[in-house]
Design a protein around this motif. Structure first.
Motif, short mmCIF file in Angstrom:
data_model
loop_
_atom_site.label_atom_id
_atom_site.label_comp_id
_atom_site.label_asym_id
_atom_site.label_seq_id
_atom_site.Cartn_x
_atom_site.Cartn_y
_atom_site.Cartn_z
N LEU A 192 0.79 -1.32 -0.01
CA LEU A 192 0.04 0.06 0.14
C LEU A 192 0.70 1.47 0.02
O LEU A 192 0.41 2.46 -0.55
CB LEU A 192 -0.96 -0.13 1.20
N ASP A 201 -7.68 8.97 0.62
CA ASP A 201 -7.59 7.81 -0.17
C ASP A 201 -6.61 6.74 0.40
O ASP A 201 -7.01 5.69 0.28
CB ASP A 201 -6.80 8.18 -1.60
N ASP A 202 -5.61 7.31 0.94
CA ASP A 202 -4.74 6.06 1.82
C ASP A 202 -5.48 5.45 2.78
O ASP A 202 -5.27 4.00 2.94
CB ASP A 202 -3.35 6.77 2.50
N ARG A 204 -8.83 4.83 2.86
CA ARG A 204 -9.84 4.16 2.23
C ARG A 204 -8.98 2.72 1.69
O ARG A 204 -9.62 1.64 1.77
CB ARG A 204 -10.16 4.96 0.82
N ARG A 205 -7.87 2.95 1.16
CA ARG A 205 -7.11 1.64 1.06
C ARG A 205 -6.76 0.89 2.00
O ARG A 205 -6.90 -0.59 1.82
CB ARG A 205 -5.42 2.09 0.07
N SER A 208 -10.10 -1.11 2.95
CA SER A 208 -10.29 -2.28 1.85
C SER A 208 -9.46 -3.36 2.26
O SER A 208 -9.92 -4.38 2.42
CB SER A 208 -10.00 -1.73 0.63
#
Length: 414
Positions: A192, A201-202, A204-205, A208
């Motif tokens: 990641l 965004d980081d 969210r990754r 996930s």
């Protein structure tokens, strides 16, 4: 064994009793919700100048002080209780603290709500969430509910807070392939490329990754998909830990692993660095031990329950049972059994029924544990959703046999 005897009082009624009390003894069950609730009550009593004592016990028995009032928190027992059935104890304590004229900390209340298995805003916690949002103390964001976000690999100094990988491995809000293993967590995070200060965004990754890993694998149950939601899209907070969910995870671990530190944390409106470090150390130790015990467990499925045979400390055993219930068990009841120590811990879904028996009566874990203990001459305790049994551990006793008998009696009771 002492049975439940009281009904939950209205906030104004209990507040009136506490306001007139010369001394108050608070005794809470050993879980994060009850610990948060006791902290809210104790802070309110301190604000009103009422002397108090607060402690944690697996099986709270209210004292009958001649000079004051006893309140049990987390179990419905005695004349004054905040049982935590129907809604988290922390939401009721928040209302009682307000009725006492105090300005209770809504972040502590919300942490208790998450520790109870709920989410902020649900199960009567709307007032606490509104108060926290109006004060600008919480903000929902993408990511994972950890008490600390750590940083990029190599950023940690000796004695510093857990790294991101260590926090992810220790969290008991999820069970993944790297839970209990910080090195495996680092390997999972490496692709990641998360920076020390991640953006939306980081985050969210990262979320996930955890969401997928919690439900992936042959041993993950269908319930895992809903259970992991508590760990996702957390409320960031200005409290002693970075997220409400992370705060909840710390409180829940401390209630059993280091109850003295837990009480001190719940009472502290502004914990100092030493207290915060002690809390994080105990949380990390507890979470890693729980996941490692689960990874090494021998798991069997029975009618109505799943049993994980483990080697775990008394403090860790209930957390293992909860992890099995939330992430591994297709049945509504999960049991963590340490045969060598003569102990078992039980966790059940609210109003759970055995598979294929949805019309049956919901399982009351506390009653089942007391019944099972009575059959084998042990001690049993609990609430409707969790409990435990212990049997004699005299060197001359066949402890394994007694523990196995306790399990058989428990399975019959549920």
């Amino acid at each position: 064994m002492t049975e439940a005897t009281s009904a939950t009082p209205a906030p104004d009624a209990l507040a009136g009793v506490l306001a007139d009390a010369p001394f108050v003894r608070l005794v809470a069950t050993d879980d994060g919700d009850a610990l948060a609730a006791a902290g809210l009550l104790a802070r309110a009593l301190r604000a009103t100048g009422t002397p108090f004592q607060a402690r944690v016990a697996a099986d709270p028995v209210p004292a009958d002080p001649d000079d004051g009032v006893a309140v049990t928190v987390g179990v419905d027992r005695g004349p004054h209780a905040i049982p935590g059935t129907g809604r988290p104890a922390s939401t009721a304590a928040f209302a009682v603290a307000r009725a006492l004229g105090s300005d209770p900390d809504p972040v502590v209340a919300l942490a208790g709500v998450v520790a109870a298995g709920s989410i902020p805003g649900a199960d009567g916690s709307g007032d606490a969430l509104d108060a926290a949002e109006r004060a600008g103390r919480v903000e929902r964001r993408p990511g994972v509910a950890l008490p600390v976000s750590g940083g990029a690999p190599g950023d940690q100094e000796a004695g510093a807070a857990p790294s991101r990988a260590e926090a992810l491995a220790a969290s008991t809000l999820a069970a993944t392939r790297y839970s209990g293993d910080p090195e495996a967590a680092r390997d999972a995070l490496a692709p990641l490329g998360l920076p020390a200060d991640p953006d939306a965004d980081d985050r969210r990754r990262l979320a996930s990754l955890v969401a997928v890993d919690a439900v992936d694998g042959d041993d993950a149950s269908e319930r895992a998909a809903s259970a992991v939601e508590r760990a996702l899209r957390p409320y960031a907070t200005d409290g002693p830990f970075e997220t409400v969910g992370g705060y909840a995870d710390v409180l829940d671990a401390l209630a059993r692993e280091a109850p003295g530190t837990g009480v001190a944390l719940a009472l502290a409106s502004d914990p100092d660095d030493s207290l915060r470090k002690s809390a994080l150390d105990a949380w990390r130790r507890h979470g890693l031990a729980a996941h490692r015990a689960l990874d090494a467990a021998t798991v069997g499925r029975y009618d109505g329950c799943v049993v994980a045979r483990v080697d775990a400390s008394e403090a860790v055993l209930p957390t293992v049972a909860r992890l099995v219930r939330d992430f591994r068990s297709p049945e509504p009841v999960a049991v963590a059994l340490d045969e060598g120590a003569g102990r078992l811990a039980v966790a059940a879904t609210g109003g759970g029924h055995a598979s294929g028996d949805a019309a049956g009566e919901p399982t009351d874990v506390g009653d089942a544990c007391r019944t099972a203990a009575g059959e084998v001459g042990g001690d049993g305790w609990g609430t409707p959703e969790r409990g435990g049994v212990s049997v004699a551990t005299d060197a001359n006793d066949a402890v394994d046999a007694d523990a196995t008998a306790a399990l058989a009696a428990l399975r019959e009771a549920i």
